[in-house]
Design a protein around this motif. Sequence first.
Motif, PDB file in Angstrom:
ATOM      1  N   GLY A  35      66.598 -11.576 -99.437  1.00 62.93           N
ATOM      2  CA  GLY A  35      67.299 -10.366 -99.878  1.00 62.93           C
ATOM      3  C   GLY A  35      68.358 -10.045 -98.834  1.00 62.93           C
ATOM      4  O   GLY A  35      68.032  -9.541 -97.755  1.00 62.93           O
ATOM      5  N   LEU A  36      69.616 -10.346 -99.153  1.00 61.27           N
ATOM      6  CA  LEU A  36      70.661 -10.293 -98.125  1.00 61.27           C
ATOM      7  C   LEU A  36      70.887  -8.868 -97.608  1.00 61.27           C
ATOM      8  O   LEU A  36      71.003  -8.659 -96.398  1.00 61.27           O
ATOM      9  CB  LEU A  36      71.964 -10.886 -98.665  1.00 61.27           C
ATOM     10  N   ALA A  37      70.946  -7.892 -98.513  1.00 61.38           N
ATOM     11  CA  ALA A  37      71.187  -6.512 -98.062  1.00 61.38           C
ATOM     12  C   ALA A  37      70.009  -6.017 -97.219  1.00 61.38           C
ATOM     13  O   ALA A  37      70.203  -5.333 -96.208  1.00 61.38           O
ATOM     14  CB  ALA A  37      71.421  -5.590 -99.256  1.00 61.38           C
ATOM     15  N   ARG A  38      68.780  -6.371 -97.619  1.00 62.49           N
ATOM     16  CA  ARG A  38      67.617  -5.923 -96.838  1.00 62.49           C
ATOM     17  C   ARG A  38      67.658  -6.461 -95.412  1.00 62.49           C
ATOM     18  O   ARG A  38      67.352  -5.734 -94.463  1.00 62.49           O
ATOM     19  CB  ARG A  38      66.329  -6.367 -97.526  1.00 62.49           C
ATOM     20  N   ILE A  39      68.024  -7.736 -95.268  1.00 62.44           N
ATOM     21  CA  ILE A  39      68.105  -8.291 -93.905  1.00 62.44           C
ATOM     22  C   ILE A  39      69.222  -7.587 -93.131  1.00 62.44           C
ATOM     23  O   ILE A  39      69.069  -7.271 -91.944  1.00 62.44           O
ATOM     24  CB  ILE A  39      68.307  -9.820 -93.943  1.00 62.44           C
ATOM     25  N   ALA A  40      70.337  -7.327 -93.826  1.00 60.70           N
ATOM     26  CA  ALA A  40      71.438  -6.602 -93.166  1.00 60.70           C
ATOM     27  C   ALA A  40      70.967  -5.218 -92.700  1.00 60.70           C
ATOM     28  O   ALA A  40      71.246  -4.806 -91.568  1.00 60.70           O
ATOM     29  CB  ALA A  40      72.633  -6.470 -94.122  1.00 60.70           C
ATOM     30  N   PHE A  41      70.209  -4.503 -93.562  1.00 59.88           N
ATOM     31  CA  PHE A  41      69.722  -3.167 -93.175  1.00 59.88           C
ATOM     32  C   PHE A  41      68.748  -3.275 -91.997  1.00 59.88           C
ATOM     33  O   PHE A  41      68.728  -2.411 -91.121  1.00 59.88           O
ATOM     34  CB  PHE A  41      69.025  -2.464 -94.346  1.00 59.88           C
ATOM     35  N   ALA A  42      67.937  -4.333 -92.006  1.00 57.02           N
ATOM     36  CA  ALA A  42      67.004  -4.534 -90.892  1.00 57.02           C
ATOM     37  C   ALA A  42      67.779  -4.734 -89.585  1.00 57.02           C
ATOM     38  O   ALA A  42      67.425  -4.180 -88.536  1.00 57.02           O
ATOM     39  CB  ALA A  42      66.094  -5.728 -91.171  1.00 57.02           C
ATOM     40  N   LEU A  43      68.849  -5.528 -89.654  1.00 58.30           N
ATOM     41  CA  LEU A  43      69.654  -5.766 -88.444  1.00 58.30           C
ATOM     42  C   LEU A  43      70.292  -4.464 -87.947  1.00 58.30           C
ATOM     43  O   LEU A  43      70.298  -4.186 -86.744  1.00 58.30           O
ATOM     44  CB  LEU A  43      70.739  -6.811 -88.734  1.00 58.30           C
ATOM     45  N   LEU A  44      70.812  -3.664 -88.885  1.00 54.62           N
ATOM     46  CA  LEU A  44      71.444  -2.398 -88.499  1.00 54.62           C
ATOM     47  C   LEU A  44      70.401  -1.427 -87.935  1.00 54.62           C
ATOM     48  O   LEU A  44      70.661  -0.685 -86.992  1.00 54.62           O
ATOM     49  CB  LEU A  44      72.148  -1.773 -89.717  1.00 54.62           C
ATOM     50  N   ARG A  45      69.208  -1.473 -88.495  1.00 56.77           N
ATOM     51  CA  ARG A  45      68.148  -0.568 -88.077  1.00 56.77           C
ATOM     52  C   ARG A  45      67.665  -0.913 -86.670  1.00 56.77           C
ATOM     53  O   ARG A  45      67.410  -0.035 -85.854  1.00 56.77           O
ATOM     54  CB  ARG A  45      67.001  -0.683 -89.088  1.00 56.77           C
ATOM     55  N   TRP A  46      67.508  -2.230 -86.405  1.00 56.83           N
ATOM     56  CA  TRP A  46      66.936  -2.634 -85.115  1.00 56.83           C
ATOM     57  C   TRP A  46      67.976  -2.848 -84.024  1.00 56.83           C
ATOM     58  O   TRP A  46      67.685  -2.654 -82.841  1.00 56.83           O
ATOM     59  CB  TRP A  46      66.079  -3.890 -85.279  1.00 56.83           C
ATOM     60  N   HIS A  47      69.182  -3.281 -84.419  1.00 51.10           N
ATOM     61  CA  HIS A  47      70.173  -3.631 -83.396  1.00 51.10           C
ATOM     62  C   HIS A  47      71.366  -2.678 -83.340  1.00 51.10           C
ATOM     63  O   HIS A  47      72.212  -2.806 -82.461  1.00 51.10           O
ATOM     64  CB  HIS A  47      70.678  -5.070 -83.612  1.00 51.10           C
ATOM     65  N   GLY A  48      71.453  -1.757 -84.313  1.00 53.40           N
ATOM     66  CA  GLY A  48      72.536  -0.775 -84.258  1.00 53.40           C
ATOM     67  C   GLY A  48      73.774  -1.198 -85.027  1.00 53.40           C
ATOM     68  O   GLY A  48      73.859  -2.305 -85.556  1.00 53.40           O
TER      69      GLY A  48
END
Lengths: 317, 317
Positions: free
Chosen positions: B286-299
């Motif tokens: 799930g591309l958007a979910r991974i993107a949100f995870a990256l934004l959530r954890w790495h800013g």
Amino acid sequence: MDRTGVASVLARRVRVSDPREAGFLIRSGAQGIYGAGDRLSRLIACLKSALAQSGDQDQSSEPDKEVFNFPPVMARADLERIGYFRNFPHLLGLVSCFCGDEHTHRRLSKIHDEGGDWTEAHQPSDLVLTPAACYPVYPALAARGPVPPEGYTAQVCSFCFRHEPSPQPTRLRSFEMLEFVRIGSPEQVLAFRQDWLSRGRDIFEKLQLPFEAAPANDPFFGRAAAIMQRGQKEQELKTEFLVPINEGEEPTACMSVNVHRDHFATALDIRHGNGGAVHSACAGFGLARIAFALLRWHGASMLDWPASTRAFLGDCG
Amino acid sequence: MDRTGVASVLARRVRVSDPREAGFLIRSGAQGIYGAGDRLSRLIACLKSALAQSGDQDQSSEPDKEVFNFPPVMARADLERIGYFRNFPHLLGLVSCFCGDEHTHRRLSKIHDEGGDWTEAHQPSDLVLTPAACYPVYPALAARGPVPPEGYTAQVCSFCFRHEPSPQPTRLRSFEMLEFVRIGSPEQVLAFRQDWLSRGRDIFEKLQLPFEAAPANDPFFGRAAAIMQRGQKEQELKTEFLVPINEGEEPTACMSVNVHRDHFATALDIRHGNGGAVHSACAGFGLARIAFALLRWHGASMLDWPASTRAFLGDCG
């Protein structure tokens, strides 16, 4: 490109007259619905990036463009406000969803397995398939409040849907459209139109595709269509860039420049900060159609394409 | 990554807990439907390209992967053969189109303009919204005839639709899914599964996202769901890679590895050239979910992301 130039291109290259036969398009079980293989996907990605760059050219009169990518569905309520059903009911795709309970599902599953019509418990949802890439942009910008003095410039891409089954791959039902959109004063919008008419010529010349820019109209539904179409043509609201793709048939619209006047602004209550009129316009590109035109005129081997075409497209892998 | 590592990341960065507030997602008029702004679009494109490259890693036991991109709709007849309505009626989106004449259209346009229900002349068409990126691949490969000895390996991407409205951007109704698919002998398919379980760990470690790989089940409909779900879990047919994204809620599935056994092959009459069983499996992201995870954890500032994350993603502009 003049016809002599075209003839010399033809003499040199093996044209791809049907992208299905050459493996660029993957057939599906439904008319007008195709997958893209690796080479076509790369070509379309390349085109998208090159066209986006031509939308970046210095325009001191315009604000920096904002970039949006939307999913292939949008809010039905927004399309209702825009009034799409009034003019294009035959092209619209509504998303319907199952509204039944377990009992209904058991009954319909049995019908499904017997090959019958299992869709009776489906009801129209709050979503429609997006008919043009720019449609979701207007409600999104309307939500910001009054239009600033410099207006808005946007780039937007999405899969679009038009229910017009056809055996020709130049008329897909689901296809990717890249658009540039301008919202602002009537003068700003007219300047955008003139600018994109000129950019369009430049793009097709660089791509070395034979083309004609011609006044055009949208495919309105029903008896009122003739009147609407004549009005649209007389007022020069739509210009299509047409490229011959299908042998012995009319040329195919690969790009269009459209002036909407105050249609979207009025429908969506978009107002100008200065109290003046809000107009809009868009320049749209059918990415697969341009790809098919390139394959038709320059052949399947991108390495053999004209230098100017390759320079415009950059690195297509 | 262990929890100490996560804590040190947290101390350094301003996390994006809601990608809507930070301008990465553009709100629409419908729940679970968002546009992507420029930065999110670039991040997703980058992720897609990096994940595609991890699907290229040397696998001497597999044939070269074929790459497909499909539109967001597919043939209803194919979904009927696959039997999706039996198990997931609540998630399915049917495409309905207008079947009326001019008289009906005039009458319904009036109802439309008065704010009433103008959809009564819409009937289910021959299309459905694609529920998983790999679905159109099976009919396309089935059309080629018997499966060759080495089987098939495919990479496929499309927008997928699931009718599950939710206020959380981690549960979109229309979202881009990248999948890798294997079709072949039961042994080839199990090797693919093992391989992607290991690749998945490698990917989330490189992205420096906290994750857990856990047995999972699909969200079957109705009373039979419990039995189907238990069976799926007991047979280890589905493994999800879960990443905490929403504060105080269950972690979100960002990747899944699924073994279908002979489900698709039997449904679509895919046979092996050697007369043996044909199985299939897929690994989906799930591309958007991974993107949100990256934004959530790495800013929000990608330049500040951990070196290993940036190295995996390559150049995100």
